[in-house]
Design a protein around this motif. Structure first.
Motif, PDB file in Angstrom:
ATOM      1  N   VAL A 145       0.843  -1.204   0.000  1.00  0.00           N
ATOM      2  CA  VAL A 145       0.000   0.000   0.000  1.00  0.00           C
ATOM      3  C   VAL A 145       0.873   1.247   0.000  1.00  0.00           C
ATOM      4  N   LEU A 146       1.877   1.258   0.869  1.00  0.00           N
ATOM      5  CA  LEU A 146       2.778   2.412   0.938  1.00  0.00           C
ATOM      6  C   LEU A 146       3.574   2.560  -0.357  1.00  0.00           C
ATOM      7  N   PHE A 147       4.016   1.449  -0.929  1.00  0.00           N
ATOM      8  CA  PHE A 147       4.776   1.518  -2.176  1.00  0.00           C
ATOM      9  C   PHE A 147       3.942   2.128  -3.298  1.00  0.00           C
ATOM     10  N   MET A 148       2.676   1.751  -3.394  1.00  0.00           N
ATOM     11  CA  MET A 148       1.819   2.320  -4.431  1.00  0.00           C
ATOM     12  C   MET A 148       1.618   3.811  -4.221  1.00  0.00           C
ATOM     13  N   ILE A 149       1.474   4.215  -2.978  1.00  0.00           N
ATOM     14  CA  ILE A 149       1.316   5.639  -2.676  1.00  0.00           C
ATOM     15  C   ILE A 149       2.561   6.405  -3.107  1.00  0.00           C
ATOM     16  N   ILE A 150       3.739   5.825  -2.840  1.00  0.00           N
ATOM     17  CA  ILE A 150       4.992   6.467  -3.245  1.00  0.00           C
ATOM     18  C   ILE A 150       5.139   6.447  -4.761  1.00  0.00           C
ATOM     19  N   ARG A 151       4.844   5.304  -5.372  1.00  0.00           N
ATOM     20  CA  ARG A 151       5.044   5.155  -6.813  1.00  0.00           C
ATOM     21  C   ARG A 151       4.215   6.128  -7.618  1.00  0.00           C
ATOM     22  N   TYR A 152       2.976   6.335  -7.191  1.00  0.00           N
ATOM     23  CA  TYR A 152       2.079   7.218  -7.930  1.00  0.00           C
ATOM     24  C   TYR A 152       2.010   8.621  -7.330  1.00  0.00           C
ATOM     25  N   LYS A 153       2.952   8.918  -6.423  1.00  0.00           N
ATOM     26  CA  LYS A 153       3.088  10.268  -5.857  1.00  0.00           C
ATOM     27  C   LYS A 153       1.751  10.783  -5.319  1.00  0.00           C
ATOM     28  N   ALA A 154       1.111   9.948  -4.515  1.00  0.00           N
ATOM     29  CA  ALA A 154      -0.213  10.288  -3.995  1.00  0.00           C
ATOM     30  C   ALA A 154      -0.168  10.994  -2.646  1.00  0.00           C
ATOM     31  N   ALA A 155       1.019  11.166  -2.083  1.00  0.00           N
ATOM     32  CA  ALA A 155       1.132  11.823  -0.779  1.00  0.00           C
ATOM     33  C   ALA A 155       2.465  12.554  -0.695  1.00  0.00           C
ATOM     34  N   ARG A 156       2.502  13.561   0.132  1.00  0.00           N
ATOM     35  CA  ARG A 156       3.740  14.318   0.330  1.00  0.00           C
ATOM     36  C   ARG A 156       4.714  13.510   1.186  1.00  0.00           C
ATOM     37  N   PRO A 157       6.007  13.852   1.099  1.00  0.00           N
ATOM     38  CA  PRO A 157       7.022  13.075   1.819  1.00  0.00           C
ATOM     39  C   PRO A 157       6.769  12.932   3.314  1.00  0.00           C
ATOM     40  N   HIS A 158       6.298  13.996   3.959  1.00  0.00           N
ATOM     41  CA  HIS A 158       6.089  13.884   5.411  1.00  0.00           C
ATOM     42  C   HIS A 158       4.928  12.951   5.727  1.00  0.00           C
ATOM     43  N   VAL A 159       3.945  12.871   4.831  1.00  0.00           N
ATOM     44  CA  VAL A 159       2.837  11.934   5.026  1.00  0.00           C
ATOM     45  C   VAL A 159       3.334  10.500   4.821  1.00  0.00           C
ATOM     46  N   VAL A 160       4.190  10.314   3.819  1.00  0.00           N
ATOM     47  CA  VAL A 160       4.764   8.987   3.563  1.00  0.00           C
ATOM     48  C   VAL A 160       5.542   8.506   4.781  1.00  0.00           C
TER      49      VAL A 160
END
Length: 243
Positions: A145-160
């Motif tokens: 789930v986290l990888f997909m969020i990172i891959r598709y740039k769905a959240a800012r770095p601090h949220v990640v």
């Protein structure tokens, strides 16, 4: 196919995790039995008061009944938003690989259940305690789930970063609850998380090796075709196939 296999086998992080998995398996087979026994026999305060609550609620946080729907919703969201089947494929491949790895180890080592107070492998009781599937779920499923969020740039770095801390918290919480309830030995959980990390790393590596291609253009709302993905792309872009 051989290039994909070589790419997965040559990944340095995956190799390190595989070595760690092998090392933990060897240690869990004997050298770490004193630690397993110490943790397993440590007093459980408030056992009668909170046991049912832990079983029905906190122990389910990393179960597939909770984690898989979270992954499914995330994968379908990114699949629809980006018109690509890749998130769904990543989710299926990652979970399938993790289940195969954990299930094969459980059947191979047949470790005794903690309630027997015998951490030996190859038990005649047919137990499948080692490694912990919940520990693997916490890392692999929520990690995807986290990888997909990172891959598709769905959240800012601090949220990640906060989401990554949440995954660590889920893994630690699941481990503490499983040990408290005598569901797993300590080394079951540690090895399960390493197995989940290995499956996650291989899935990420596979994603980076396979270009977007047909997983992008085989999408019903684009009128695409799995077998004609490249031609369909050229039609939409005015390429040679359009003439």
């Amino acid at each position: 196919m051989s290039e994909i296999a070589w790419g997965l086998a040559s990944d340095k992080t995956a190799i390190m995790l595989a070595v760690a998995l092998l090392t933990m398996t060897v240690l869990a087979a004997g050298p770490l039995h004193p630690i397993d026994n110490f943790v397993n026999t440590y007093p459980r305060p408030l056992w009668d008061e909170i046991r049912v609550f832990l079983i029905l609620w906190l122990d389910t946080v990393a179960s597939r009944f909770v984690a898989l729907p979270v992954l499914g919703v995330t994968a379908l969201h990114f699949a629809y938003y980006h018109r690509s089947w890749r998130p769904v494929i990543l989710g299926v491949v990652g979970v399938f690989g993790m289940v195969c790895l954990v299930a094969s180890m459980k059947l191979l080592f047949s470790r005794s259940h903690p309630r027997t107070y015998d951490p030996s492998f190859f038990s005649d009781l047919g137990s499948v305690s080692f490694p912990s599937g919940h520990g693997a779920n916490a890392i692999l499923i929520y990690g995807l789930v986290l990888f997909m969020i990172i891959r598709y740039k769905a959240a800012r770095p601090h949220v990640v970063q906060r989401l990554a801390l949440c995954i660590v918290g889920i893994a630690l919480l699941q481990s503490a609850v499983s040990v408290y309830l005598h569901f797993h030995w300590f080394t079951d959980l540690a090895t399960g998380m390493i197995a989940g990390g290995l499956a996650l790393r291989l899935t990420i590596r596979l994603d980076r090796m396979i270009p977007e291609g047909r997983t992008r253009f085989w999408w019903p709302w684009l009128g695409g075709s799995f077998w004609g993905g490249r031609e369909q792309q050229q039609v939409h872009s005015g390429g040679p196939a359009a003439h």
